[in-house]
Design a protein around this motif. Structure first.
Motif, PDB file in Angstrom:
ATOM      1  N   PHE A 104      17.375  52.465  64.493  1.00 24.23           N
ATOM      2  CA  PHE A 104      18.342  52.898  63.486  1.00 24.23           C
ATOM      3  C   PHE A 104      18.010  52.234  62.164  1.00 24.23           C
ATOM      4  N   ALA A 105      18.587  52.740  61.108  1.00 23.43           N
ATOM      5  CA  ALA A 105      18.385  52.198  59.767  1.00 23.43           C
ATOM      6  C   ALA A 105      19.737  51.998  59.107  1.00 23.43           C
ATOM      7  N   PHE A 106      19.750  51.177  58.070  1.00 23.21           N
ATOM      8  CA  PHE A 106      20.993  50.980  57.317  1.00 23.21           C
ATOM      9  C   PHE A 106      20.656  50.507  55.910  1.00 23.21           C
ATOM     10  N   GLY A 107      21.644  50.568  55.036  1.00 24.68           N
ATOM     11  CA  GLY A 107      21.466  50.112  53.662  1.00 24.68           C
ATOM     12  C   GLY A 107      22.791  50.064  52.951  1.00 24.68           C
ATOM     13  N   SER A 108      22.753  49.610  51.699  1.00 19.75           N
ATOM     14  CA  SER A 108      23.973  49.479  50.902  1.00 19.75           C
ATOM     15  C   SER A 108      23.609  49.560  49.429  1.00 19.75           C
ATOM     16  N   CYS A 109      24.647  49.658  48.615  1.00 23.58           N
ATOM     17  CA  CYS A 109      24.501  49.609  47.150  1.00 23.58           C
ATOM     18  C   CYS A 109      23.660  50.769  46.636  1.00 23.58           C
ATOM     19  N   ASN A 110      24.266  51.936  46.648  1.00 23.51           N
ATOM     20  CA  ASN A 110      23.625  53.159  46.181  1.00 23.51           C
ATOM     21  C   ASN A 110      24.401  53.691  44.976  1.00 23.51           C
ATOM     22  N   HIS A 111      23.764  53.665  43.807  1.00 23.12           N
ATOM     23  CA  HIS A 111      24.434  54.143  42.589  1.00 23.12           C
ATOM     24  C   HIS A 111      24.204  55.643  42.439  1.00 23.12           C
ATOM     25  N   GLN A 112      25.286  56.346  42.231  1.00 23.77           N
ATOM     26  CA  GLN A 112      25.232  57.805  42.184  1.00 23.77           C
ATOM     27  C   GLN A 112      24.451  58.341  40.989  1.00 23.77           C
ATOM     28  N   SER A 113      24.264  57.538  39.940  1.00 23.64           N
ATOM     29  CA  SER A 113      23.587  58.009  38.727  1.00 23.64           C
ATOM     30  C   SER A 113      22.131  57.573  38.650  1.00 23.64           C
ATOM     31  N   GLN A 134      17.290  57.196  64.413  1.00 29.61           N
ATOM     32  CA  GLN A 134      18.223  58.070  65.137  1.00 29.61           C
ATOM     33  C   GLN A 134      19.586  58.112  64.471  1.00 29.61           C
ATOM     34  N   MET A 135      19.880  57.125  63.646  1.00 31.95           N
ATOM     35  CA  MET A 135      21.092  57.157  62.837  1.00 31.95           C
ATOM     36  C   MET A 135      20.886  56.236  61.641  1.00 31.95           C
ATOM     37  N   PHE A 136      21.701  56.439  60.612  1.00 25.94           N
ATOM     38  CA  PHE A 136      21.673  55.598  59.413  1.00 25.94           C
ATOM     39  C   PHE A 136      23.096  55.172  59.094  1.00 25.94           C
ATOM     40  N   MET A 137      23.271  53.890  58.808  1.00 21.63           N
ATOM     41  CA  MET A 137      24.584  53.372  58.413  1.00 21.63           C
ATOM     42  C   MET A 137      24.554  52.978  56.938  1.00 21.63           C
ATOM     43  N   LEU A 138      25.454  53.563  56.170  1.00 18.68           N
ATOM     44  CA  LEU A 138      25.637  53.231  54.761  1.00 18.68           C
ATOM     45  C   LEU A 138      26.867  52.337  54.689  1.00 18.68           C
ATOM     46  N   ILE A 139      26.657  51.041  54.380  1.00 18.31           N
ATOM     47  CA  ILE A 139      27.686  50.053  54.725  1.00 18.31           C
ATOM     48  C   ILE A 139      28.383  49.428  53.519  1.00 18.31           C
ATOM     49  N   GLY A 140      28.426  50.155  52.408  1.00 16.08           N
ATOM     50  CA  GLY A 140      29.252  49.674  51.309  1.00 16.08           C
ATOM     51  C   GLY A 140      28.605  49.833  49.952  1.00 16.08           C
ATOM     52  N   ARG A 164      19.744  66.786  51.741  1.00 16.65           N
ATOM     53  CA  ARG A 164      18.674  66.960  52.727  1.00 16.65           C
ATOM     54  C   ARG A 164      18.746  65.877  53.794  1.00 16.65           C
ATOM     55  N   PHE A 165      18.961  64.643  53.361  1.00 17.39           N
ATOM     56  CA  PHE A 165      19.063  63.527  54.298  1.00 17.39           C
ATOM     57  C   PHE A 165      20.242  63.710  55.235  1.00 17.39           C
ATOM     58  N   ARG A 166      21.379  64.112  54.690  1.00 15.66           N
ATOM     59  CA  ARG A 166      22.575  64.310  55.499  1.00 15.66           C
ATOM     60  C   ARG A 166      22.339  65.348  56.590  1.00 15.66           C
ATOM     61  N   GLY A 167      21.536  66.351  56.284  1.00 19.98           N
ATOM     62  CA  GLY A 167      21.270  67.384  57.258  1.00 19.98           C
ATOM     63  C   GLY A 167      20.303  66.965  58.349  1.00 19.98           C
ATOM     64  N   GLU A 168      19.560  65.861  58.099  1.00 19.52           N
ATOM     65  CA  GLU A 168      18.541  65.427  59.052  1.00 19.52           C
ATOM     66  C   GLU A 168      18.970  64.236  59.898  1.00 19.52           C
ATOM     67  N   ILE A 169      19.670  63.274  59.286  1.00 20.61           N
ATOM     68  CA  ILE A 169      19.933  61.982  59.933  1.00 20.61           C
ATOM     69  C   ILE A 169      21.440  61.775  60.084  1.00 20.61           C
ATOM     70  N   PRO A 170      21.947  61.568  61.292  1.00 19.17           N
ATOM     71  CA  PRO A 170      23.379  61.254  61.454  1.00 19.17           C
ATOM     72  C   PRO A 170      23.732  59.965  60.725  1.00 19.17           C
ATOM     73  N   MET A 171      24.934  59.937  60.147  1.00 18.90           N
ATOM     74  CA  MET A 171      25.356  58.788  59.346  1.00 18.90           C
ATOM     75  C   MET A 171      26.687  58.228  59.831  1.00 18.90           C
ATOM     76  N   LEU A 172      26.817  56.904  59.750  1.00 15.64           N
ATOM     77  CA  LEU A 172      28.088  56.209  59.865  1.00 15.64           C
ATOM     78  C   LEU A 172      28.276  55.404  58.585  1.00 15.64           C
ATOM     79  N   THR A 173      29.533  55.160  58.203  1.00 12.85           N
ATOM     80  CA  THR A 173      29.788  54.476  56.932  1.00 12.85           C
ATOM     81  C   THR A 173      30.941  53.486  57.045  1.00 12.85           C
TER      82      THR A 173
END
Length: 397
Positions: free
Chosen positions: A76-85, A100-106, A139-148
């Motif tokens: 699995f993979a995870f990350g944080s601190c994603n600026h929308q701009s 197999q999944m990605f966690m976006l944790i804040g 595109r990513f959302r359609g490929e990799i399941p996410m938890l947040t």
């Protein structure tokens, strides 16, 4: 929701009172505590009421791929601190590692930077909408399941906690955008737990904590000339009422740790193990961190790995807790790097960190070797290169 019952609802009055000063400062105006008595119809709260009543359309993330909870999790993979701009290039790098999944944790968006104190949280909503518009993200959302889970900048304001007056709207915005589970929507806060895997001996419990909605205000610490400035907060925020998770979430966590699992991933948006700085971290509430360690030590079997973000830098940490080695992998940020690794590592020496303090853009991956009961922890850069790596064994109680 703020309505005509506000005069008789002490919780809502307390939350609003605690945040009026912040709202006044941001809006460059004065909002007195007397405004609570007219909040349902007064201008400062009209936008909040409209959004809570469903009169305002809230943004939604692109359709996501559902997580198959019957799989045997091996990466699995995870990350944080994603600026929308900012550039969204990291989504492709993460997908290329085939997790197999990605966690976006804040700090999944930065929705507080242009906040003017308005109760409708317009900037937060527009930040989510901007994030949803990126084709790389879709595109990513359609490929990799996410938890947040969330952190301060997608909760409402920098370093914010339970006293944020508009947190119920913030939660509604979050749950709508991420299409949160029924488990999350059923209670205050955004914490939840998932168990992945049905094969005996290979069940992974994912515990996503909420370190915002219930957290007590932080105490400011005194200035020190002993080292470079590394945060403003005291490490002595103690007392019977001080809490990181709140009573209900603590009780829930104890129940979750009593469930069977072979490996437990405990996700905290802020760092747990380190004592090397005075920014937000569990070290600011030593009683609460001790409580967390105690609960983890009483878990009903399985190994433990801590995952965290927040710092705009990442590293691998190790601590001896109750006779076992506890590991933590911090990954931050996806697209908002501040410093270079060499200077940041020197600026923040830490005996509990076993790697450099990776300050360029990064994300984390974990490979699970079920036969060896081993985890390979990695931080990967914005070209997918390995920036830090350790293979560690977990202790199964």
């Amino acid at each position: 929701m703020i309505g005509t019952s506000i005069r008789s609802d002490p919780m809502i009055r307390r939350l609003l009172s605690a945040s009026l000063l912040a709202l006044s400062a941001a809006a460059c105006t004065t909002v007195s505590a007397d405004a609570l008595d007219t909040a349902p119809t007064s201008a400062p709260f009209a936008a909040y009421n409209a959004a809570m009543a469903g009169d305002v359309a809230l943004p939604r993330a692109p359709q996501g791929r559902p997580l198959d909870e019957t799989i045997t999790l091996t990466r699995f993979a995870f990350g944080s601190c994603n600026h929308q701009s900012r550039s969204q290039h990291m989504w492709a790098q993460i997908a290329a590692k085939d997790p197999q999944m990605f966690m976006l944790i804040g700090d999944n968006v930065y929705g507080d930077q242009r906040w003017n104190g308005g109760s409708g949280l317009t900037d937060l909503r527009s930040s989510y909408a901007e994030q949803a518009s990126h084709p790389e993200f879709a595109r990513f959302r359609g490929e990799i399941p996410m938890l947040t889970t969330w952190d301060d900048h997608d909760y409402g304001f920098n370093d914010g906690g339970a006293s944020f007056a508009f947190k119920l709207l913030s939660e509604k915005i979050y749950e709508t955008f991420w299409d949160s589970s029924a488990q999350v929507r059923s209670r205050p806060g955004v914490y939840e737990s998932r168990t992945i895997g049905t094969e005996p001996g290979k069940r992974v419990q994912v515990i996503l904590l909420d370190t915002r909605f219930f957290r007590s205000d932080l105490d400011r610490g005194p200035y020190s000339e002993d080292r470079p400035p590394l945060g403003p907060y005291s490490r002595a925020n103690t007392g019977p009422d001080v809490t990181m998770l709140g009573a209900e979430q603590w009780a829930w966590l104890r129940q979750e740790l009593a469930k069977p699992a072979d490996l437990r991933l405990v996700v905290s948006s802020i760092q747990v193990i380190t004592d090397a700085h005075d920014y937000e971290a569990w070290e600011t509430m030593p009683q609460e961190r001790a409580r967390l360690y105690e609960m983890l030590g009483q878990r009903a079997g399985g190994g433990v790995l801590l995952l965290s973000g927040d710092r705009h830098a990442g590293g691998i940490y190790r601590e001896q807790v109750g006779g076992e080695t506890m590991w933590e992998l911090t990954s931050s940020s996806l697209n908002l790097a501040f410093n270079d690794t060499a200077s940041n590592t020197a600026r923040e020496p830490d005996p509990k960190r076993v790697t450099d303090f990776i300050s360029e853009e990064n994300f984390g991956t974990v490979d699970i070797d079920w036969g060896a009961k081993a985890l390979t922890l990695r931080l990967l850069g914005n070209k997918g290169e390995v920036r830090a790596e350790r293979t560690v064994n977990w202790t199964a109680r």
